[in-house]
Motif scaffolding. Structure first.
Motif, mmCIF file in Angstrom:
data_model
loop_
_atom_site.group_PDB
_atom_site.id
_atom_site.type_symbol
_atom_site.label_atom_id
_atom_site.label_comp_id
_atom_site.label_asym_id
_atom_site.label_seq_id
_atom_site.Cartn_x
_atom_site.Cartn_y
_atom_site.Cartn_z
ATOM 1 N N LEU A 1 0.826 -1.202 0.000
ATOM 2 C CA LEU A 1 0.000 0.000 0.000
ATOM 3 C C LEU A 1 0.864 1.258 0.000
ATOM 4 C CD1 LEU A 1 -2.791 1.312 0.148
ATOM 5 C CD2 LEU A 1 -2.685 1.078 2.632
ATOM 6 N N SER A 2 1.901 1.258 0.803
ATOM 7 C CA SER A 2 2.814 2.396 0.862
ATOM 8 C C SER A 2 3.486 2.625 -0.493
ATOM 9 C CB SER A 2 3.869 2.168 1.939
ATOM 10 O OG SER A 2 4.816 3.206 1.926
ATOM 11 N N ASN A 3 3.961 1.556 -1.108
ATOM 12 C CA ASN A 3 4.593 1.679 -2.424
ATOM 13 C C ASN A 3 3.612 2.190 -3.473
ATOM 14 O OD1 ASN A 3 7.055 0.792 -1.451
ATOM 15 N ND2 ASN A 3 6.649 -1.339 -1.961
ATOM 16 N N ASN A 4 2.380 1.699 -3.423
ATOM 17 C CA ASN A 4 1.352 2.160 -4.367
ATOM 18 C C ASN A 4 1.050 3.641 -4.172
ATOM 19 O OD1 ASN A 4 1.146 -0.372 -5.482
ATOM 20 N ND2 ASN A 4 -0.650 -0.952 -4.294
ATOM 21 N N LEU A 5 0.993 4.085 -2.932
ATOM 22 C CA LEU A 5 0.724 5.499 -2.655
ATOM 23 C C LEU A 5 1.862 6.384 -3.139
ATOM 24 C CD1 LEU A 5 -0.908 5.313 0.884
ATOM 25 C CD2 LEU A 5 -2.018 5.907 -1.270
ATOM 26 N N ILE A 6 3.088 5.923 -2.960
ATOM 27 C CA ILE A 6 4.242 6.699 -3.438
ATOM 28 C C ILE A 6 4.195 6.822 -4.959
ATOM 29 C CG2 ILE A 6 6.758 6.651 -3.710
ATOM 30 C CD1 ILE A 6 6.838 5.441 -0.832
ATOM 31 N N GLU A 7 3.915 5.713 -5.647
ATOM 32 C CA GLU A 7 3.816 5.752 -7.110
ATOM 33 C C GLU A 7 2.684 6.672 -7.564
ATOM 34 O OE1 GLU A 7 3.477 1.769 -8.632
ATOM 35 O OE2 GLU A 7 5.307 1.129 -7.619
ATOM 36 N N LEU A 8 1.556 6.624 -6.877
ATOM 37 C CA LEU A 8 0.423 7.481 -7.203
ATOM 38 C C LEU A 8 0.772 8.949 -6.983
ATOM 39 C CD1 LEU A 8 -2.542 7.535 -8.082
ATOM 40 C CD2 LEU A 8 -3.165 7.365 -5.663
ATOM 41 N N GLN A 9 1.469 9.240 -5.910
ATOM 42 C CA GLN A 9 1.887 10.611 -5.623
ATOM 43 C C GLN A 9 2.815 11.131 -6.716
ATOM 44 O OE1 GLN A 9 4.233 11.040 -2.049
ATOM 45 N NE2 GLN A 9 3.581 13.164 -1.777
#
Length: 109
Positions: free
Chosen positions: A53-61
């Motif tokens: 989830l953290s990695n996905n949020l970073i990519e989305l950001q």
């Protein structure tokens, strides 16, 4: 039941065992065994899901920042990326030259 709802099957072997198994796991000296045990802990505790989830949020950001950039900022980004590639090539060439120079010095000594 356990396989489908509580613990992944590959992780269950680390948490459903007798006392003798505890001793053998505690004495895990092999790096591969330690990695496997760490992975099992992560799966059971749900840490892997949070990491994903953290990695996905970073990519989305990052994607949102790119999409919201002005034309000037996008142009500057392209320039910087190009500069980075050129610098990496220069670094590779310089590293090779340094290595050749070191070899020449060793031969001359």
């Amino acid at each position: 039941f356990i396989r489908d709802f509580i613990i992944p099957l590959e992780s269950a072997k680390f948490f459903l065992f007798d006392a003798e198994k505890i001793v053998s796991l505690a004495e895990a000296n092999d790096i591969e065994q330690r990695k496997e045990l760490s992975k099992a802990y992560s799966e059971v505790l749900g840490i892997k899901k949070y990491e994903d989830l953290s990695n996905n949020l970073i990519e989305l950001q990052i994607r949102y920042k790119k999409d919201s950039a002005t034309i000037e900022e996008r142009r500057r980004l392209i320039e910087l990326q190009s500069s980075e590639q050129n610098n990496e090539l220069t670094l590779t060439d310089s590293t090779a030259l340094i290595q050749e120079t070191k070899e020449t010095i060793v031969q001359l000594q």
